[in-house]
Design an enzyme around this catalytic site. Structure first.
Site, mmCIF file in Angstrom:
data_model
loop_
_atom_site.group_PDB
_atom_site.id
_atom_site.type_symbol
_atom_site.label_atom_id
_atom_site.label_comp_id
_atom_site.label_asym_id
_atom_site.label_seq_id
_atom_site.Cartn_x
_atom_site.Cartn_y
_atom_site.Cartn_z
ATOM 1 N N CYS A 246 0.834 -1.175 -0.029
ATOM 2 C CA CYS A 246 0.024 0.040 -0.120
ATOM 3 C C CYS A 246 0.790 1.136 -0.089
ATOM 4 C CB CYS A 246 -1.046 -0.097 1.115
ATOM 5 S SG CYS A 246 -2.292 1.078 0.979
ATOM 6 N N HIS B 296 -3.831 -4.573 -0.341
ATOM 7 C CA HIS B 296 -3.407 -5.318 0.932
ATOM 8 C C HIS B 296 -3.568 -6.846 0.691
ATOM 9 C CE1 HIS B 296 -2.926 -1.765 3.735
ATOM 10 N NE2 HIS B 296 -3.760 -1.193 2.894
ATOM 11 N N GLU C 207 -2.678 -9.226 3.369
ATOM 12 C CA GLU C 207 -2.730 -9.613 4.042
ATOM 13 C C GLU C 207 -4.294 -9.569 4.472
ATOM 14 O OE1 GLU C 207 -1.655 -6.936 3.881
ATOM 15 O OE2 GLU C 207 -2.387 -5.264 5.211
ATOM 16 N N ASP D 7 -23.649 -6.991 15.553
ATOM 17 C CA ASP D 7 -23.969 -6.444 16.665
ATOM 18 C C ASP D 7 -23.855 -7.147 17.941
ATOM 19 O OD1 ASP D 7 -27.036 -4.356 15.480
ATOM 20 O OD2 ASP D 7 -24.785 -4.593 14.627
ATOM 21 N N ASP E 248 -27.258 6.567 12.210
ATOM 22 C CA ASP E 248 -28.467 5.765 12.669
ATOM 23 C C ASP E 248 -29.698 6.781 12.418
ATOM 24 O OD1 ASP E 248 -26.375 4.849 15.117
ATOM 25 O OD2 ASP E 248 -27.002 3.665 13.373
HETATM 26 O O1 1PR Z 1 -22.459 5.703 18.767
HETATM 27 O O2 1PR Z 1 -19.953 5.321 18.201
HETATM 28 O O3 1PR Z 1 -20.838 4.338 20.438
HETATM 29 O O4 1PR Z 1 -21.599 3.350 18.133
HETATM 30 C C1 1PR Z 1 -22.656 2.616 18.215
HETATM 31 C C2 1PR Z 1 -22.561 1.689 17.165
HETATM 32 O O5 1PR Z 1 -23.797 0.714 17.543
HETATM 33 C C3 1PR Z 1 -23.270 2.575 15.925
HETATM 34 O O6 1PR Z 1 -22.606 1.943 14.800
HETATM 35 C C4 1PR Z 1 -24.991 1.973 15.886
HETATM 36 O O7 1PR Z 1 -25.330 2.091 14.722
HETATM 37 C C5 1PR Z 1 -24.996 0.677 16.663
HETATM 38 N N1 1PR Z 1 -25.976 0.362 17.512
HETATM 39 C C6 1PR Z 1 -26.261 1.015 18.670
HETATM 40 N N2 1PR Z 1 -27.387 0.479 19.133
HETATM 41 C C7 1PR Z 1 -27.906 -0.438 18.275
HETATM 42 C C8 1PR Z 1 -28.989 -1.228 18.296
HETATM 43 O O8 1PR Z 1 -29.522 -2.087 17.438
HETATM 44 N N3 1PR Z 1 -29.692 -1.091 19.483
HETATM 45 N N4 1PR Z 1 -26.988 -1.240 16.046
HETATM 46 C C9 1PR Z 1 -26.858 -0.621 17.116
HETATM 47 C C10 1PR Z 1 -27.390 -0.636 14.982
HETATM 48 C C11 1PR Z 1 -27.273 -1.499 12.893
HETATM 49 C C12 1PR Z 1 -26.706 -2.495 11.933
HETATM 50 C C13 1PR Z 1 -27.568 -3.546 11.471
HETATM 51 C C14 1PR Z 1 -28.382 -3.220 10.285
HETATM 52 C C15 1PR Z 1 -28.684 -4.413 9.409
HETATM 53 N N5 1PR Z 1 -27.545 -1.624 14.029
HETATM 54 O O9 1PR Z 1 -25.713 -3.104 12.793
HETATM 55 O O10 1PR Z 1 -26.930 -4.599 11.530
HETATM 56 O O11 1PR Z 1 -29.222 -2.297 10.647
HETATM 57 O O12 1PR Z 1 -29.753 -5.079 10.132
HETATM 58 P P1 1PR Z 1 -30.437 -5.917 9.350
HETATM 59 O O13 1PR Z 1 -29.778 -6.538 8.044
HETATM 60 O O14 1PR Z 1 -30.912 -7.216 10.087
HETATM 61 O O15 1PR Z 1 -31.946 -5.402 9.127
HETATM 62 P P2 1PR Z 1 -21.282 4.707 18.798
#
Ligand code: 1PR
Length: 548
Positions: A81, A194, A196, A238, A400
């Site tokens: 890179c 990359h 790796e 998640d 979000d």
């Molecule tokens: O605010 O910098 O501490 O980051 C927190 C991170 O955690 C952010 O990226 C936020 O999107 C994520 N987050 C916080 N709470 C939740 C929750 O679900 N209660 N997850 C959460 C958000 C988004 C994707 C999810 C997609 C696809 N989830 O991770 O996978 O929506 O889902 P699907 O394909 O099942 O529809 P910070």
């Protein structure tokens, strides 16, 4: 075990490179000071971030002359890179900083008028002869393979200056630009991608360099893959502790991760499996990237004991594609009261095996302050400090948003769109409200404002979630994705709502998204990543084939 010397002159994610070198049967010796170079037989020079920062680190560390002596003595040298880029005369990224001058060309930035920049994703590196047949494999390179790139500057391919100087060039095309994907001459090999992080295809290149296999015939059946960037499919996990304190992969619908049990508090946290095992499974199904989102940020845990650090260390030992980690990347106060800057938190994740960090809530706060100050950059935000140190390609902002419907654009100062999906009272317009704390707090700030601000701060990619669509299995919010793609030139990852392989085809065909993410549909075992990619291939979309 045979060894290779690694020069870690600039903070970066080299744990993955060490894991890849060990995977192919070699051990790493570290070059700590210029005198160590004379004792080295084989050297690998990695590099992420800015050309000028890397070159100044090499010069200030006294490494330039010993490195040139190593190369001129005919001893094996591999640059990766920015480790390729520093071999050139220079780069327009830092015009006043000369490179090592081994390759007489100057790097320039990609044209972003027709494509996203940085160039992030899986592309070719092909030494196919002008007659079009693949004759030999230079250091294990294969025109049928795809390799992982993440960079904004490149060396445009120039047959006269390079081929006539004796260099063998593996070229790659991005949009209408053809550039150097890999280059070799005698004892020198350098890759813009990359290896790796390029799965088995990349490990093959590292192994060939370490085994000094400069060239070997390719099977006559080898056919080049179609040129260009593949459609990038990302698996997202998640992660949080469940009520028993175990670290599990969970999944929300509308960000609610608890089982429905008819009570307001909700039931158990959905437990869909173990993070490291699931990451490996998705890698072996052909996921092009894996993202871990720590959705509770483990508030009462000492920084150095963050469970996500251990998850990354273990995952990066078996997952050789890019790893992103998000959740809690911000200026933090440790449990003993010590202030820990976001850059230090990010550095701990990079050293544990992350390639990119994802910033959510903190990005909204920083963007609000950016607009409040009349679009002045403070230079102190997490986005700015981390991208300055590691390059913008290492910084993702996770968004979000949720829809807020209005009857008429004049009803709000926010950036609205006309929607094909009217609101509950027939509203024809909506704006996308930013939220923080995992959707628990809405802000009077919209997604268009957020993404333009974070791009200005140095964010390299947008992870575009959607609370309304999260966990719905109803497909992505295509209107949201197009709205954001109009605002930025950096890559956008579509996220939230995928439930069927057709949803991935739809988002690539009806939006300009650069990648698509799935979570629940994979975790619940409804589809595998491979089934999604196989379907996209039948639809005529270019995807990377997993290689064992
Ligand atoms: O605010 O910098 O501490 O980051 C927190 C991170 O955690 C952010 O990226 C936020 O999107 C994520 N987050 C916080 N709470 C939740 C929750 O679900 N209660 N997850 C959460 C958000 C988004 C994707 C999810 C997609 C696809 N989830 O991770 O996978 O929506 O889902 P699907 O394909 O099942 O529809 P910070």
């Amino acid at each position: 075990m045979s060894k290779v010397h690694l020069l870690d002159y600039v903070a970066g994610n080299i744990r993955s490179l060490v894991n890849a070198i060990e995977k192919v049967g070699y051990t790493v010796e570290w070059i700590r000071k210029p005198e160590d170079i004379a004792a080295a037989d084989k050297i690998i020079l990695p590099g992420v971030g800015h050309f000028g920062h890397c070159m100044s680190q090499l010069r200030n560390g006294g490494f330039v002359e010993p490195l040139l002596q190593h190369i001129n003595a005919g001893k094996p040298f591999m640059g990766i890179c920015v480790g390729l880029q520093v071999l050139f005369d220079g780069s327009t990224e830092d015009p006043t900083v000369p490179g090592l001058g081994v390759i007489h060309r100057t790097l320039t930035k990609f044209d972003d008028s027709d494509k996203s920049v940085p160039h992030i994703g899986w592309n070719s590196a092909s030494t196919v002869s002008k007659e079009g047949e693949a004759t030999e494999s230079v250091y294990g390179l294969n025109p049928a393979s795809k390799y992982y790139y993440v960079h904004s500057y490149c060396a445009k391919y120039a047959p006269r200056e390079l081929d006539e100087a004796g260099w063998t060039v593996a070229t790659v095309r991005y949009g209408n630009e053809e550039f150097v994907g890999a280059i070799a001459r005698g004892n020198v090999l350098a890759t813009q991608f990359h290896p790796e992080k390029s799965g088995a295809a990349g490990l093959r290149v590292i192994r060939a360099f370490l085994n000094d296999e400069k060239s070997k015939p390719l099977p006559s059946s080898t056919a080049s893959t179609k040129d260009g960037l593949t459609r990038r499919i990302i698996a997202c996990l998640d992660v949080r502790t469940n009520d028993q304190g175990d670290l599990v992969v969970t999944k929300g619908d509308g960000y609610d991760v608890r089982e429905k049990d008819g009570t307001d508090a909700g039931g158990q946290v959905r437990n869909l499996g173990k993070p490291v095992d699931m990451a490996r499974t998705y890698y072996e199904q052909g996921a092009d990237e894996v993202t871990f989102l720590n959705i509770t940020s483990f508030r009462d845990c000492p920084i150095k004991d963050l469970p996500m650090l251990e998850i990354l260390k273990r995952a990066s030992e078996t997952v050789f594609v890019p790893l992103t980690v998000g959740g809690g990347i911000r200026d933090t106060v440790d449990t003993d009261g010590t202030k820990v800057p976001a850059l230090e938190v990010a550095t701990m994740y990079f050293k544990s095996g992350a390639d990119k960090v994802s910033i959510g809530s903190d990005a909204v706060t920083a963007a609000e302050e950016y607009f409040a100050s009349g679009k002045q950059l403070s230079g102190k935000t997490a986005i700015e400090t981390i991208s300055k140190a590691y390059g913008n390609q290492a910084v993702v902002v996770s968004v979000d948003p949720r829809r807020v419907y209005v009857a008429d654009p004049s009803d709000t100062p926010r950036n609205t769109i006309r929607t094909r999906f009217p609101g509950p009272n027939g509203e024809q317009y909506c704006w996308y409200q930013c939220t923080i704390k995992g959707g628990r707090e809405g802000r009077d700030f919209d997604v268009y404002q957020l993404v333009t601000a974070v791009e200005a701060m140095g964010c390299g990619e947008i992870l575009l979630n959607c609370i309304d669509k999260d966990g719905s299995n109803s497909g992505y919010d295509l209107e949201l994705i197009n709205h954001v793609k109009e605002a930025v030139t950096i890559p956008v990852i579509a996220s939230s709502g995928a439930g069927l392989p057709t949803h991935f085809a739809e988002v690539f065909e009806r939006t300009r998204t650069d990648a698509a993410l799935g979570a629940g549909m994979f975790h619940r075992g409804e589809y595998t990543v491979k089934q999604v990619k196989d379907f996209l291939q039948t639809e005529g979309l270019l995807v990377r084939q997993f290689e064992k």
